[in-house]
Design a protein around this motif. Structure first.
Motif, PDB file in Angstrom:
ATOM      1  N   GLY A   1       0.793  -1.220   0.000  1.00 44.81           N
ATOM      2  CA  GLY A   1       0.000   0.000   0.000  1.00 44.81           C
ATOM      3  C   GLY A   1       0.823   1.267   0.000  1.00 44.81           C
ATOM      4  N   LYS A   2       2.133   1.139  -0.205  1.00 48.14           N
ATOM      5  CA  LYS A   2       3.015   2.310  -0.175  1.00 48.14           C
ATOM      6  C   LYS A   2       3.086   2.956  -1.552  1.00 48.14           C
ATOM      7  N   LEU A   3       3.142   4.289  -1.556  1.00 49.94           N
ATOM      8  CA  LEU A   3       3.295   5.040  -2.797  1.00 49.94           C
ATOM      9  C   LEU A   3       4.657   5.702  -2.820  1.00 49.94           C
ATOM     10  N   THR A   4       5.451   5.352  -3.805  1.00 48.50           N
ATOM     11  CA  THR A   4       6.738   5.997  -4.034  1.00 48.50           C
ATOM     12  C   THR A   4       6.552   7.035  -5.136  1.00 48.50           C
ATOM     13  N   PRO A   5       6.924   8.297  -4.891  1.00 49.43           N
ATOM     14  CA  PRO A   5       6.690   9.331  -5.907  1.00 49.43           C
ATOM     15  C   PRO A   5       7.166   8.940  -7.301  1.00 49.43           C
ATOM     16  N   LYS A   6       8.302   8.294  -7.392  1.00 50.87           N
ATOM     17  CA  LYS A   6       8.852   7.940  -8.706  1.00 50.87           C
ATOM     18  C   LYS A   6       7.951   6.948  -9.437  1.00 50.87           C
ATOM     19  N   ASP A   7       7.258   6.094  -8.681  1.00 53.04           N
ATOM     20  CA  ASP A   7       6.389   5.099  -9.306  1.00 53.04           C
ATOM     21  C   ASP A   7       5.142   5.716  -9.930  1.00 53.04           C
ATOM     22  N   LEU A   8       4.862   6.964  -9.597  1.00 53.75           N
ATOM     23  CA  LEU A   8       3.715   7.641 -10.196  1.00 53.75           C
ATOM     24  C   LEU A   8       4.060   8.210 -11.574  1.00 53.75           C
TER      25      LEU A   8
ATOM     26  N   SER B   1       9.898   6.022 -16.313  1.00 54.13           N
ATOM     27  CA  SER B   1      10.741   5.629 -15.179  1.00 54.13           C
ATOM     28  C   SER B   1      12.107   6.292 -15.218  1.00 54.13           C
ATOM     29  N   ALA B   2      12.494   6.824 -16.390  1.00 56.98           N
ATOM     30  CA  ALA B   2      13.791   7.494 -16.504  1.00 56.98           C
ATOM     31  C   ALA B   2      13.714   8.964 -16.088  1.00 56.98           C
ATOM     32  N   ASP B   3      12.500   9.454 -15.856  1.00 55.21           N
ATOM     33  CA  ASP B   3      12.315  10.848 -15.452  1.00 55.21           C
ATOM     34  C   ASP B   3      12.901  11.053 -14.052  1.00 55.21           C
ATOM     35  N   GLU B   4      13.763  12.034 -13.911  1.00 56.49           N
ATOM     36  CA  GLU B   4      14.427  12.277 -12.635  1.00 56.49           C
ATOM     37  C   GLU B   4      13.759  13.365 -11.801  1.00 56.49           C
TER      38      GLU B   4
END
Length: 342
Positions: free
Chosen positions: A152-159, A163-166
């Motif tokens: 249930g965790k949200l990692t900002p990068k996963d949104l 996926s290469a966006d920094e």
């Protein structure tokens, strides 16, 4: 005649209007509700309202440094609650319906102009272009739930879609948060049996009738620069039609600054990255709920007077009142279903 009088007195006696007040989201809130037929105590209702607004603050406020939103915007992993997931879904739908004019993922643009969660003022064109390229809903997954981990965790990068966006995403719900809060409170009131209500949390949701048994009446503030006290100076008064309605006014007369003789208002066009500059001073929208009213009041302020007239004239679910500057004189335009009294 006697039976009619007795019936009127009986109706008046069974109505039980109560006003609840408190402090939330940087200001005061009030709820007027007819508790006739409601079995829940006034204390329980007041405690529940305080709890709901506290939950919203701890989840969605960018000014609360301990909120889920603040943690997400700082690049931290979070476990989003139902409010966080719900408002993101609403924001995505609004982004698509307004073709990017209302974009909750443009938080850095509001910050750099000084109208977000951080201080800022008069960025260079290069800085605006840089930020514009690294923010916006176009970069994000539309379904936040699908981006959650098994725990249930949200990692900002996963949104991020890429996926290469920094550049990590940042969110700002100021365009809909107060309207959304009204809807959440109204949903609770409905759940305990309230039918006649006015919820005022900076924006308004109302349904049923007022204590006089008539339509709710609301004032529209005059869009004079610096008119910061709601209700102190009114431009118009109108009656809300029967049924549930969100009522929201957006304008550029409270949050702005002047630099080198030019006014920079808090309405930012997420498509360009710059504050809007046009004759529309305020937009008051009636919608089926307050989230929608909040969003489309902002939308009108982004697209300007003529486009707003065209939009409201063709949209069956919305009514609107537009106040604009015509050669230094305030003028009012209303859609067909918007009833001005003054």
């Amino acid at each position: 005649l006697l039976s009619a009088i007795l019936l009127a007195v009986s109706c008046q006696q069974t109505d039980k209007y109560v006003q609840f007040t408190g402090y939330a989201q940087g200001g005061t809130w009030s709820v007027k509700a007819n508790l006739s037929g409601v079995s829940v105590s006034e204390k329980e209702i007041k405690d529940s309202l305080d709890s709901i607004l506290s939950q919203i603050d701890n989840s969605l406020s960018g000014y609360n440094k301990g909120s889920l939103l603040s943690a997400f915007n700082a690049g931290n992993d979070i476990v989003p609650d139902s409010l966080f997931l719900d408002i993101y879904g609403r924001a995505v739908a609004i982004y698509e319906a307004t073709e990017g004019c209302v974009d909750a993922a443009s938080a850095p643009l509001f910050d750099v102009w000084g109208f977000g969660f951080k201080s800022g003022e008069m960025p260079s064109d290069e800085r605006v272009a840089q930020i514009l390229g690294g923010c916006g809903m176009r970069r994000l997954h539309r379904d936040m739930t699908a981006a959650l981990s098994d725990s249930g965790k949200l990692t900002p990068k996963d949104l991020l879609l890429n996926s290469a966006d920094e550049v990590m995403p940042q969110l700002n719900y100021n365009a809909i948060a107060q309207g959304y809060s009204c809807d959440v409170v109204a949903a609770y009131l409905y759940s305990v049996g309230v039918k006649d209500m006015m919820v005022d949390i900076g924006e308004i949701f109302c349904d049923g009738v007022n204590p006089s048994g008539r339509q709710w009446t609301i004032g529209i503030d005059s869009p004079v620069d610096g008119n910061n006290n709601p209700g102190e100076k009114l431009q118009a008064i109108f009656k809300v039609p029967a049924g549930p309605h969100g009522v929201v006014t957006s304008g550029n007369y409270r949050k702005f600054y002047v630099k080198d003789g030019r006014k920079y208002a808090h309405t930012i066009d997420p498509r360009t990255g710059y504050p809007v500059s046009h004759s529309l001073l305020s937009a008051t929208i009636l919608a089926p709920d307050a989230t929608m009213a909040d969003a489309y009041a902002t939308y009108c302020m982004v697209i300007g007077l003529d486009a707003s007239k065209d939009f409201l004239s063709l949209c069956p679910d919305l009514e609107g009142c537009l106040i604009y500057d015509d050669g230094g004189e305030f003028k009012i335009w209303t859609s067909a279903g918007f009833s001005i009294e003054k």
